[in-house]
Design an enzyme around this catalytic site. Sequence first.
Site, PDB file in Angstrom:
ATOM      1  N   LYS A 239       0.809  -1.218   0.000  1.00 48.53           N
ATOM      2  CA  LYS A 239       0.000   0.000   0.000  1.00 48.53           C
ATOM      3  C   LYS A 239       0.845   1.272   0.000  1.00 48.53           C
ATOM      4  O   LYS A 239       0.339   2.362  -0.294  1.00 48.53           O
ATOM      5  CB  LYS A 239      -0.901   0.047   1.243  1.00 48.53           C
ATOM      6  CG  LYS A 239      -2.008  -0.976   1.321  1.00 48.53           C
ATOM      7  CD  LYS A 239      -2.865  -0.690   2.554  1.00 48.53           C
ATOM      8  CE  LYS A 239      -4.038  -1.638   2.674  1.00 48.53           C
ATOM      9  NZ  LYS A 239      -3.612  -2.983   3.127  1.00 48.53           N
TER      10      LYS A 239
ATOM     11  N   GLU B 101      -9.815  -3.523  15.203  1.00 50.81           N
ATOM     12  CA  GLU B 101      -9.316  -2.176  14.901  1.00 50.81           C
ATOM     13  C   GLU B 101     -10.502  -1.209  14.911  1.00 50.81           C
ATOM     14  O   GLU B 101     -10.918  -0.670  13.891  1.00 50.81           O
ATOM     15  CB  GLU B 101      -8.607  -2.171  13.548  1.00 50.81           C
ATOM     16  CG  GLU B 101      -7.701  -0.973  13.337  1.00 50.81           C
ATOM     17  CD  GLU B 101      -6.871  -1.083  12.080  1.00 50.81           C
ATOM     18  OE1 GLU B 101      -6.213  -0.082  11.751  1.00 50.81           O
ATOM     19  OE2 GLU B 101      -6.882  -2.137  11.422  1.00 50.81           O
TER      20      GLU B 101
END
Length: 437
Positions: free
Chosen positions: A85, A234
Amino acid sequence: MTYPFISPPNAGRFALCNATLPAAATVGFDAPAVEGLIKADIVITNGVISALLPAGETPAEFARSDLKEGMVWPCFADMHTHLDKGHIWPRNANADGTFMGALEAVRTDREANWSAADVWKRMEFSLRSAYAHGTSLIRTHLDSLAPQHRISFEVFAEMREAWKDRIALQAVALFPMENMADAAFFADLVAVVREKGGLIGGVSRMTADLDSQLDVLFRAAADNGLDVDLHVDETDDPAAETLKAIAEAVLRNRFEGQVTAGHCCSLARQDEEAAKRTVELVAKAGISIVSLPMCNMYLQDRYPGRTPRWRGITLFKELAAAGVATAVASDNTRDPFYAYGDLDPVEVFREAVRILHLDHPLDTAARIVTTSPADILGRSDMGRIAVGAPADLVLFSARRWSEFLSRPQSDRVVLRRGKVIDRSLPDYRELDSVVGA
């Protein structure tokens, strides 16, 4: 212009004299410690640490550099990153800085741009940065939705070979666990991971099928000899208890491989008794925990026009106190999940000390980017200073914690096999043709 504060001798055998070492990352040498820091001379012979001596006791005939109490650390281990990413922010930024905004921006960018050439260019840029900062061991998660899993794992395998003498690389397949319902996809993913010597991962979510999903995952991991590294909880939702479910699944399946859980943010939002029960289960299951403090502070509790009320981090101290292996890592770099960062473990360490309150005392803090992540990644031969180990070291002018934590240590010197490396960082302009200016 910044110049290195020291130039070690260009000799087959030399000593780094009057050095300050973190005791937590030094093996086989005892000396009086102050705040976990000890004094020593490090003798290097043909690229290997051949002796650790009391400060000032290097034989007079040895070539030497006087560090004047400057710190020497082992090269770093960065155990949770996203090299695939990295650096897409200029091309697809996160419009609102939220977790959902990050998911959408990455999905859009991946589907439009993540060819082998694109992933290679950005991954290689990231590794050059990490190497210049002094990192020698990295684990990366790779987005593994079809067909990306085959593209990115192939690039990773080539990159691992190209970088094998500079950074040891590991890769984890990252995908939504509900996608295991597609049996053909999951079988192909497992085959790719096994072929490329990777780990199986996934994003766990509180669903009615969570337990059965975890059973499928751990059975597949056991059948194929794979370790597991998951993205967990998360979120700021205290009802998110997938960490607890993962620990129960490890025990239920009698899984014997290594299991790592990253993030685990919601644990800090739960009441004390519920959190304590989960911590105990995690310890019993032998799960390792990695906290990503910079990324989690960036994403968690972000709402328009509202100041965040919490730090977004897991119960790091409580987990460590329970005997759970714990570490910190960089996580994302200049992408929609974290707009900043440069894969610099010194920055990660400095921010972790502040965010997690790992000071007062700092005695063992150095372990979180050295020995602890190296051990979790199965590389106990790395991340420590020891006789017989390669002289892969990072030299700092800072002598004490206050000096080390107050500046970015931009003048550090990195040795690999006892030789000074070029610490020039790659220019972002190199990525203009890929991600834009």
